[in-house]
Design an enzyme around this catalytic site. Sequence first.
Site, PDB file in Angstrom:
ATOM      1  N   ASP A 191      -0.790 -25.823   8.140  1.00 27.82           N
ATOM      2  CA  ASP A 191      -1.210 -24.433   7.975  1.00 27.82           C
ATOM      3  C   ASP A 191      -2.163 -24.294   6.784  1.00 27.82           C
ATOM      4  O   ASP A 191      -2.006 -23.397   5.951  1.00 27.82           O
ATOM      5  CB  ASP A 191       0.035 -23.539   7.809  1.00 27.82           C
ATOM      6  CG  ASP A 191      -0.305 -22.045   7.818  1.00 27.82           C
ATOM      7  OD1 ASP A 191      -1.386 -21.693   8.326  1.00 27.82           O
ATOM      8  OD2 ASP A 191       0.499 -21.251   7.305  1.00 27.82           O
ATOM      9  N   HIS A 239       8.483 -20.175   1.819  1.00 29.23           N
ATOM     10  CA  HIS A 239       8.952 -21.284   2.645  1.00 29.23           C
ATOM     11  C   HIS A 239       8.494 -22.620   2.098  1.00 29.23           C
ATOM     12  O   HIS A 239       7.549 -22.677   1.311  1.00 29.23           O
ATOM     13  CB  HIS A 239       8.439 -21.132   4.081  1.00 29.23           C
ATOM     14  CG  HIS A 239       6.976 -20.770   4.149  1.00 29.23           C
ATOM     15  ND1 HIS A 239       6.540 -19.467   4.271  1.00 29.23           N
ATOM     16  CD2 HIS A 239       5.851 -21.522   4.080  1.00 29.23           C
ATOM     17  CE1 HIS A 239       5.219 -19.430   4.288  1.00 29.23           C
ATOM     18  NE2 HIS A 239       4.763 -20.659   4.167  1.00 29.23           N
ATOM     19  N   ARG A 286      -1.133 -17.445  -7.332  1.00 29.93           N
ATOM     20  CA  ARG A 286      -1.244 -16.594  -6.145  1.00 29.93           C
ATOM     21  C   ARG A 286       0.038 -16.787  -5.352  1.00 29.93           C
ATOM     22  O   ARG A 286       0.284 -17.849  -4.785  1.00 29.93           O
ATOM     23  CB  ARG A 286      -2.447 -16.985  -5.288  1.00 29.93           C
ATOM     24  CG  ARG A 286      -2.523 -16.177  -3.966  1.00 29.93           C
ATOM     25  CD  ARG A 286      -3.469 -16.849  -3.002  1.00 29.93           C
ATOM     26  NE  ARG A 286      -3.627 -16.197  -1.729  1.00 29.93           N
ATOM     27  CZ  ARG A 286      -2.843 -16.386  -0.649  1.00 29.93           C
ATOM     28  NH1 ARG A 286      -1.773 -17.170  -0.712  1.00 29.93           N
ATOM     29  NH2 ARG A 286      -3.123 -15.793   0.483  1.00 29.93           N
ATOM     30  N   ASP A 342       2.197 -16.573  -2.474  1.00 26.97           N
ATOM     31  CA  ASP A 342       1.911 -16.453  -1.050  1.00 26.97           C
ATOM     32  C   ASP A 342       3.024 -15.719  -0.300  1.00 26.97           C
ATOM     33  O   ASP A 342       4.207 -15.971  -0.521  1.00 26.97           O
ATOM     34  CB  ASP A 342       1.765 -17.880  -0.494  1.00 26.97           C
ATOM     35  CG  ASP A 342       1.407 -17.887   0.968  1.00 26.97           C
ATOM     36  OD1 ASP A 342       0.310 -17.428   1.303  1.00 26.97           O
ATOM     37  OD2 ASP A 342       2.244 -18.339   1.783  1.00 26.97           O
ATOM     38  N   GLU A 391       0.214 -11.950  -2.896  1.00 29.66           N
ATOM     39  CA  GLU A 391      -0.446 -11.888  -1.600  1.00 29.66           C
ATOM     40  C   GLU A 391       0.469 -11.080  -0.682  1.00 29.66           C
ATOM     41  O   GLU A 391       1.428 -11.595  -0.114  1.00 29.66           O
ATOM     42  CB  GLU A 391      -0.688 -13.281  -1.013  1.00 29.66           C
ATOM     43  CG  GLU A 391      -1.611 -13.234   0.190  1.00 29.66           C
ATOM     44  CD  GLU A 391      -0.964 -13.625   1.518  1.00 29.66           C
ATOM     45  OE1 GLU A 391      -1.602 -13.444   2.556  1.00 29.66           O
ATOM     46  OE2 GLU A 391       0.191 -14.099   1.525  1.00 29.66           O
ATOM     47  N   HIS A 414      -9.677 -16.553   3.523  1.00 22.60           N
ATOM     48  CA  HIS A 414      -9.441 -17.647   4.477  1.00 22.60           C
ATOM     49  C   HIS A 414      -8.634 -17.201   5.687  1.00 22.60           C
ATOM     50  O   HIS A 414      -8.506 -17.930   6.650  1.00 22.60           O
ATOM     51  CB  HIS A 414      -8.712 -18.773   3.760  1.00 22.60           C
ATOM     52  CG  HIS A 414      -7.282 -18.401   3.475  1.00 22.60           C
ATOM     53  ND1 HIS A 414      -6.943 -17.396   2.593  1.00 22.60           N
ATOM     54  CD2 HIS A 414      -6.123 -18.848   4.004  1.00 22.60           C
ATOM     55  CE1 HIS A 414      -5.635 -17.265   2.582  1.00 22.60           C
ATOM     56  NE2 HIS A 414      -5.111 -18.141   3.429  1.00 22.60           N
ATOM     57  N   ASP A 415      -8.015 -16.018   5.602  1.00 19.96           N
ATOM     58  CA  ASP A 415      -7.182 -15.551   6.712  1.00 19.96           C
ATOM     59  C   ASP A 415      -7.981 -14.662   7.661  1.00 19.96           C
ATOM     60  O   ASP A 415      -9.066 -14.196   7.337  1.00 19.96           O
ATOM     61  CB  ASP A 415      -5.965 -14.789   6.179  1.00 19.96           C
ATOM     62  CG  ASP A 415      -4.834 -15.732   5.800  1.00 19.96           C
ATOM     63  OD1 ASP A 415      -4.694 -16.779   6.453  1.00 19.96           O
ATOM     64  OD2 ASP A 415      -4.101 -15.424   4.850  1.00 19.96           O
ATOM     65  N   ARG A 427      -8.651 -19.577  12.588  1.00 19.92           N
ATOM     66  CA  ARG A 427      -9.015 -19.176  11.223  1.00 19.92           C
ATOM     67  C   ARG A 427      -9.913 -20.237  10.571  1.00 19.92           C
ATOM     68  O   ARG A 427     -10.614 -19.959   9.611  1.00 19.92           O
ATOM     69  CB  ARG A 427      -7.756 -18.974  10.365  1.00 19.92           C
ATOM     70  CG  ARG A 427      -6.985 -17.723  10.712  1.00 19.92           C
ATOM     71  CD  ARG A 427      -5.710 -17.615   9.882  1.00 19.92           C
ATOM     72  NE  ARG A 427      -4.801 -18.727  10.162  1.00 19.92           N
ATOM     73  CZ  ARG A 427      -3.679 -18.953   9.495  1.00 19.92           C
ATOM     74  NH1 ARG A 427      -3.328 -18.170   8.502  1.00 19.92           N
ATOM     75  NH2 ARG A 427      -2.896 -19.969   9.810  1.00 19.92           N
TER      76      ARG A 427
HETATM   77  C1  GLC Z   1      -0.344 -16.472   3.740  1.00 17.14           C
HETATM   78  C2  GLC Z   1      -1.588 -17.316   3.817  1.00 17.14           C
HETATM   79  C3  GLC Z   1      -1.787 -17.781   5.219  1.00 17.14           C
HETATM   80  C4  GLC Z   1      -0.578 -18.561   5.672  1.00 17.14           C
HETATM   81  C5  GLC Z   1       0.707 -17.774   5.453  1.00 17.14           C
HETATM   82  C6  GLC Z   1       1.908 -18.652   5.561  1.00 17.14           C
HETATM   83  O1  GLC Z   1      -0.479 -15.294   4.455  1.00 17.14           O
HETATM   84  O2  GLC Z   1      -2.684 -16.624   3.319  1.00 17.14           O
HETATM   85  O3  GLC Z   1      -2.941 -18.561   5.340  1.00 17.14           O
HETATM   86  O4  GLC Z   1      -0.694 -18.878   7.028  1.00 17.14           O
HETATM   87  O5  GLC Z   1       0.764 -17.189   4.167  1.00 17.14           O
HETATM   88  O6  GLC Z   1       2.029 -19.480   4.438  1.00 17.14           O
END
Ligand code: GLC
Length: 655
Positions: free
Chosen positions: A152, A195, A292, A294, A336, A405-406, A530
């Site tokens: 991912d 996670h 950051r 996540d 985030e 990036h998303d 993506r």
């Molecule tokens: C955040 C990231 C994304 C990722 C997700 C799971 O949203 O920006 O790219 O897939 O977390 O870690």
Amino acid sequence: MALHSHPERRERAKRARPELLAALRQRCSATMGGVELEAVIARLQHNLYDIVEPLDVLYGERTDVIALVRRLLEVVADGLAERPERLRVLDRRREVDPVWFQRSRMIGYVAYTDRFAGDLAGVRKRLDYLAELGVTYLHLMPLLQARDGDNDGGYAVVDYRSVQRRLGTMADLQALADDLHERGMSLCIDLVLNHTAAEHPWARAAAAGDPALRDYYLVFDDRTEPDEYERTLPYIFPQTAPGNFTNVSGLGWVWTTFNAFQWDLNWANPDVFAAMLDTMLYLVNRGVDVLRLDAVPFMWKRRGTNCQNQPEAHLLLQALRGLVRVAAPGVLFKAEAIVAPEQLVQYLGAHERHRPQADLAYHNQLMVMLWSALAARDVRLASTALARMRPAPPGAGWVTYVRCHDDIGWAVSDADAAAVGWNGHSHRRFLADFYSGAHPGSFARGVKFQADERTADARTSGMTAALCGISAARQASDVAALEAGARRLLLLYSIIYSFGGIPLVYMGDELALGNDDDWAARVGSAQDNRWLHRPPMDWAAADRRSTPGTLEHRVFTELRRMGAARRSLLALRTGAPTWLKDTGNAHVLGYVRRHPRSGTFLALANFSDHSQHVSQELIARLGTHHLVPVAETAAEVGEQGVALPPWGYLWLTEP
Ligand code: GLC
């Protein structure tokens, strides 16, 4: 839910204060003394309120909370003991100047290490390029050791204490941080809290039957509970990873919000909290300035809800920040949280009792509204939705961005749409169609991401240049369309540079870099589009930034000008409110920022493909008669008001 104003808890926290302060003093006095030690104790005094009560709410039922805090303070003391001198000096400077990150000199750049420069050593060689653009804050996308194969984009970590081998080593990261600090720049990296990878040693131990590690995750013996939760849970990746639980043989049903190989941590377990605190301190002691964090909205689960934005997720951030700040007061948290507009500002601490949580958060709503206005050629929804949001608390701030990036999730609230007489669902659908190029007359060349049959919602992938019409114009060798595309890109960037917050340039946008059409071959899978907007840097294009007449020169130069103008305008610093203004023209967005010393700043932005007029009255009322020279396609300011060219923007200040 009133979570932590319980009188009993308050009393317990108060009683424990002297004991906790003494405990930290004792633990730290082995490694420091004098003024330094007193400063640490003062920091704990200052942060204790944000530590003890939240932890009591989170873990009080499960464990003796005062004993837990003592244990966490040991982690903090150890982190402090190993914090290098030069980072402590930086901490001091930032304690003296706590608004350091809110200054208008802050401009961010976001890149994948490998795509930008091969590896970390390569990034160190590209710092002049970033400095030329005016960048003072570098966010490198996930770079900690991730699982092999699909991970991912690095968001499935197996080791939080080492760097991905192909990118370099922890020593390289430290060296990069030193280089950045020497130039007055700061470093941000991703930390995935929600996670770990299924291959993380904790997960492996859990799968091998270790009960303590099993409790690090959310594991169920059968489908009874998962089925109950699923009733109210959305799917994040409905096409590629539907469902929120994965059956792991020999273990059970593991909570996996994202992909099956990303196991959600059980934050209700204080051991997880302690382990992650330790990880944070380890990383910030390597020189990382901004973490950051996540996917933070997902950190706490509650039956009958969508398991996002639970009050406990906010308490977790509050307590983590309080503790990290005792050891590393110069470090920032960036949340985030890509959530509904009314949930966003809460991650900046405007939550329940207004306590600090994250120092920075993504202004997702601004991003969505910019794209919405561009497609609709109408700013009424943007203006209304943005005006309805609560402002960021003064000590915190947004990061503003056009692309990341998303994918773009079309977070248009039904209430905001209704307020301007639109239908939320139809508008979201329109946006997904428009940016995939499917809508008749669309200039965009994005693609749909993860269309969800259950909700009929789709998201959007694509680079800024592709979504703005630049890619289509290039393909058709259409000079006028290319000019239009460039203006659209610069229009959006002019807003994130001036709206309030730290603007983030997404790698390649400064050169109008298009989609990576080879992404599927490059990634070795056609599953996750993506990757379309995660192209390798085009350094040949970068070289063209110094050749007048090229698109690269046009965009790069204008972004530099925006940066220079931004630095000179006190009103553009983070931490001051932004006021949306009615411009009397549905195509022109207007907003005002103020600073007691520099006075009023007015921005006007035309989202239509025709020239637009704004009457003199607004400008006269605000007294903003001085034009800041930024845009190449200048607007005309005269007695009758302002004439803005198609997609033109204008920055005005008091003379
Ligand atoms: C955040 C990231 C994304 C990722 C997700 C799971 O949203 O920006 O790219 O897939 O977390 O870690």
